[in-house]
Design a protein around this motif. Structure first.
Motif, mmCIF file in Angstrom:
data_model
loop_
_atom_site.group_PDB
_atom_site.id
_atom_site.type_symbol
_atom_site.label_atom_id
_atom_site.label_comp_id
_atom_site.label_asym_id
_atom_site.label_seq_id
_atom_site.Cartn_x
_atom_site.Cartn_y
_atom_site.Cartn_z
ATOM 1 N N ALA A 60 0.917 -0.954 -0.165
ATOM 2 C CA ALA A 60 -0.296 0.108 -0.425
ATOM 3 C C ALA A 60 0.884 1.291 0.219
ATOM 4 N N PHE A 61 2.014 0.930 0.653
ATOM 5 C CA PHE A 61 3.015 2.484 0.274
ATOM 6 C C PHE A 61 3.863 2.504 -1.182
ATOM 7 N N GLN B 87 12.421 7.729 -8.603
ATOM 8 C CA GLN B 87 11.014 8.107 -8.702
ATOM 9 C C GLN B 87 11.865 10.129 -9.068
ATOM 10 N N LEU C 133 8.273 14.183 -7.228
ATOM 11 C CA LEU C 133 9.059 13.859 -5.499
ATOM 12 C C LEU C 133 8.981 15.737 -4.716
ATOM 13 N N LEU D 12 6.098 16.770 -2.435
ATOM 14 C CA LEU D 12 6.239 16.755 -0.536
ATOM 15 C C LEU D 12 5.508 17.977 -0.834
ATOM 16 N N TYR E 65 1.685 18.081 0.556
ATOM 17 C CA TYR E 65 1.588 17.320 1.504
ATOM 18 C C TYR E 65 1.824 18.574 2.414
ATOM 19 N N ARG F 179 -2.272 18.076 -1.692
ATOM 20 C CA ARG F 179 -2.162 16.609 -1.165
ATOM 21 C C ARG F 179 -2.373 15.679 0.085
ATOM 22 N N SER F 180 -3.568 15.235 0.945
ATOM 23 C CA SER F 180 -4.107 14.768 1.351
ATOM 24 C C SER F 180 -3.894 13.845 1.685
ATOM 25 N N VAL G 111 -1.014 10.555 6.771
ATOM 26 C CA VAL G 111 -0.042 9.800 7.312
ATOM 27 C C VAL G 111 1.054 11.117 7.588
ATOM 28 N N MET G 112 1.209 11.150 5.532
ATOM 29 C CA MET G 112 1.989 11.937 5.030
ATOM 30 C C MET G 112 1.912 13.375 5.962
ATOM 31 N N LEU H 264 15.335 15.278 0.166
ATOM 32 C CA LEU H 264 14.936 13.841 0.641
ATOM 33 C C LEU H 264 14.928 13.169 -1.159
ATOM 34 N N LEU I 168 -8.408 7.208 -5.607
ATOM 35 C CA LEU I 168 -8.856 8.309 -5.262
ATOM 36 C C LEU I 168 -8.786 9.804 -6.052
ATOM 37 N N ARG J 281 -7.980 13.499 -5.251
ATOM 38 C CA ARG J 281 -6.659 13.027 -4.430
ATOM 39 C C ARG J 281 -6.224 14.802 -5.377
HETATM 40 C C1 HEC Z 1 3.890 5.488 8.917
HETATM 41 C C2 HEC Z 1 4.337 5.374 7.115
HETATM 42 C C3 HEC Z 1 4.509 6.675 6.498
HETATM 43 C C4 HEC Z 1 5.820 7.004 7.083
HETATM 44 C C5 HEC Z 1 7.220 7.069 8.027
HETATM 45 C C6 HEC Z 1 6.201 7.860 5.180
HETATM 46 N N1 HEC Z 1 5.923 7.329 4.148
HETATM 47 FE FE1 HEC Z 1 5.179 9.050 2.436
HETATM 48 N N2 HEC Z 1 3.579 7.679 2.841
HETATM 49 C C7 HEC Z 1 2.904 6.379 2.910
HETATM 50 C C8 HEC Z 1 1.957 6.382 2.235
HETATM 51 C C9 HEC Z 1 0.839 5.551 2.669
HETATM 52 C C10 HEC Z 1 1.486 7.178 1.151
HETATM 53 C C11 HEC Z 1 0.389 7.181 0.233
HETATM 54 C C12 HEC Z 1 -0.436 8.863 0.513
HETATM 55 C C13 HEC Z 1 -1.147 8.743 -0.307
HETATM 56 O O1 HEC Z 1 -2.028 8.460 -0.581
HETATM 57 O O2 HEC Z 1 -1.069 10.442 -0.859
HETATM 58 C C14 HEC Z 1 2.952 8.091 0.825
HETATM 59 C C15 HEC Z 1 3.509 8.395 -0.127
HETATM 60 C C16 HEC Z 1 4.692 9.490 -0.051
HETATM 61 C C17 HEC Z 1 4.953 9.970 -1.578
HETATM 62 C C18 HEC Z 1 3.911 9.939 -2.264
HETATM 63 C C19 HEC Z 1 4.259 9.265 -4.002
HETATM 64 C C20 HEC Z 1 3.887 9.201 -4.861
HETATM 65 O O3 HEC Z 1 4.443 8.513 -5.834
HETATM 66 O O4 HEC Z 1 3.539 10.519 -5.150
HETATM 67 C C21 HEC Z 1 6.218 10.794 -1.243
HETATM 68 C C22 HEC Z 1 7.042 11.942 -2.138
HETATM 69 C C23 HEC Z 1 6.421 10.705 -0.009
HETATM 70 N N3 HEC Z 1 5.395 9.613 0.594
HETATM 71 C C24 HEC Z 1 7.692 10.375 0.629
HETATM 72 C C25 HEC Z 1 8.201 10.719 2.457
HETATM 73 C C26 HEC Z 1 9.421 11.127 2.651
HETATM 74 C C27 HEC Z 1 10.040 11.614 2.248
HETATM 75 C C28 HEC Z 1 8.723 10.281 4.226
HETATM 76 C C29 HEC Z 1 9.879 10.653 5.117
HETATM 77 C C30 HEC Z 1 10.505 11.866 5.603
HETATM 78 C C31 HEC Z 1 7.748 9.669 4.742
HETATM 79 N N4 HEC Z 1 7.311 9.523 2.805
HETATM 80 C C32 HEC Z 1 7.466 8.799 5.342
HETATM 81 C C33 HEC Z 1 3.311 6.009 4.027
HETATM 82 C C34 HEC Z 1 4.516 6.516 4.667
#
Ligand code: HEC
Ligand code: HEC
Length: 205
Positions: free
Chosen positions: A55-56, A62, A67, A71, A74, A79-80, A83-84, A99, A169, A175
């Motif tokens: 799911a992640f 990428q 990216l 970021l 978020y 973008r909601s 988690v993020m 990052l 989404l 989204r």
């Molecule tokens: C608890 C688990 C978790 C952690 C910790 C986490 N992520 Fe995520 N990340 C997710 C999930 C779940 C999504 C999908 C969310 C959505 O649907 O938008 C996501 C989405 C993303 C995306 C979007 C990817 C795309 O293809 O569009 C990015 C970029 C990202 N994360 C970067 C990071 C970075 C950088 C960190 C650390 C600073 C981080 N994440 C920490 C779970 C996590």
């Protein structure tokens, strides 16, 4: 050189310097993100951005431009994600750029295909679209090999469950930063086409 008539280079030098400063800030420094990535992101996205949970999203390899945009979106709430959004809230723009550079520089592992029987349908949709239902081919933007380009994200090897979540989404307009074209595509694909194209993207090396 006549000081009253400075040449084009000296006249534009201050602007050029600013331009390069801005460009380098935007590009980010992968080495500076190693600690942050290990502490804040690795538990979900893997040490090298090859997320282990389907799911992640995978972040390895990428596009950096994509990216960074996600970021920032978020962070601004465009973008909601429950988690993020809280995770990026304490990070500044430089952290985000670093990052983005870090994950873009990692090597993506091959994706996992769940249903190989769907690959022919997925391939046809990816490369040709569906003229009857008005779905454009995907390779025009995401490239034939799925590697993406700049703001067009890499989809090759992406986790199927994550891709399916995103199509849901997009289709429901949730989204928040999604483009109209992705929403239209997600609305028009049948459930079978959606699953098939997600499997095909996962199969791309
Ligand atoms: C608890 C688990 C978790 C952690 C910790 C986490 N992520 Fe995520 N990340 C997710 C999930 C779940 C999504 C999908 C969310 C959505 O649907 O938008 C996501 C989405 C993303 C995306 C979007 C990817 C795309 O293809 O569009 C990015 C970029 C990202 N994360 C970067 C990071 C970075 C950088 C960190 C650390 C600073 C981080 N994440 C920490 C779970 C996590
Ligand atoms: C006109 C260009 C264009 C076309 C054609 C297009 N895409 Fe996209 N796609 C984008 C852009 C730009 C984004 C990122 C911005 C957004 O969320 O809308 C995106 C995002 C995505 C994402 C989310 C990636 C992530 O990591 O979260 C998936 C999955 C995707 N596209 C699949 C497809 C598929 C499958 C097709 C063909 C049926 C397709 N796209 C056709 C431009 C396009």
């Amino acid at each position: 050189m006549n000081p009253d008539h400075p040449g084009p280079t000296s006249r534009f030098a201050p602007f050029l310097a600013l331009f390069f400063l801005a460009a380098s800030a935007q590009a980010g420094d992968a080495a500076k993100a190693v600690g942050l990535a290990a502490n804040l992101c690795a538990s979900c996205h893997g040490e090298d951005g090859n997320s282990l949970v389907p799911a992640f999203p995978k972040l390895a390899g990428q596009q950096a431009v994509y990216l960074l945009r996600e970021l920032k979106d978020y962070k601004s709430g465009k973008r909601s994600s429950e988690v993020m959004v809280p995770i990026v809230s304490s990070l500044n723009e430089e952290d985000l750029a670093n990052l983005a550079a870090f994950y873009a520089s990692q090597k993506a592992t091959p994706g996992t295909v769940g249903d190989a029987g769907l690959l022919p349908l997925g391939k046809a949709l990816y490369l040709k679209g569906n003229a009857k239902s008005g779905i454009p081919a995907c390779d025009g933007c995401h490239e034939e090999g799925g590697g993406g380009d700049g703001k067009f994200p890499r989809v090759a090897g992406q986790n199927v469950d994550y891709a399916l979540d995103q199509f849901r989404l997009y289709a429901s307009g949730k989204r928040g930063n999604g483009t109209k074209v992705m929403q239209t595509i997600a609305e028009r694909m049948t459930p079978e086409e959606t699953k098939a194209v997600a499997e095909y993207m996962a199969s791309l090396p």
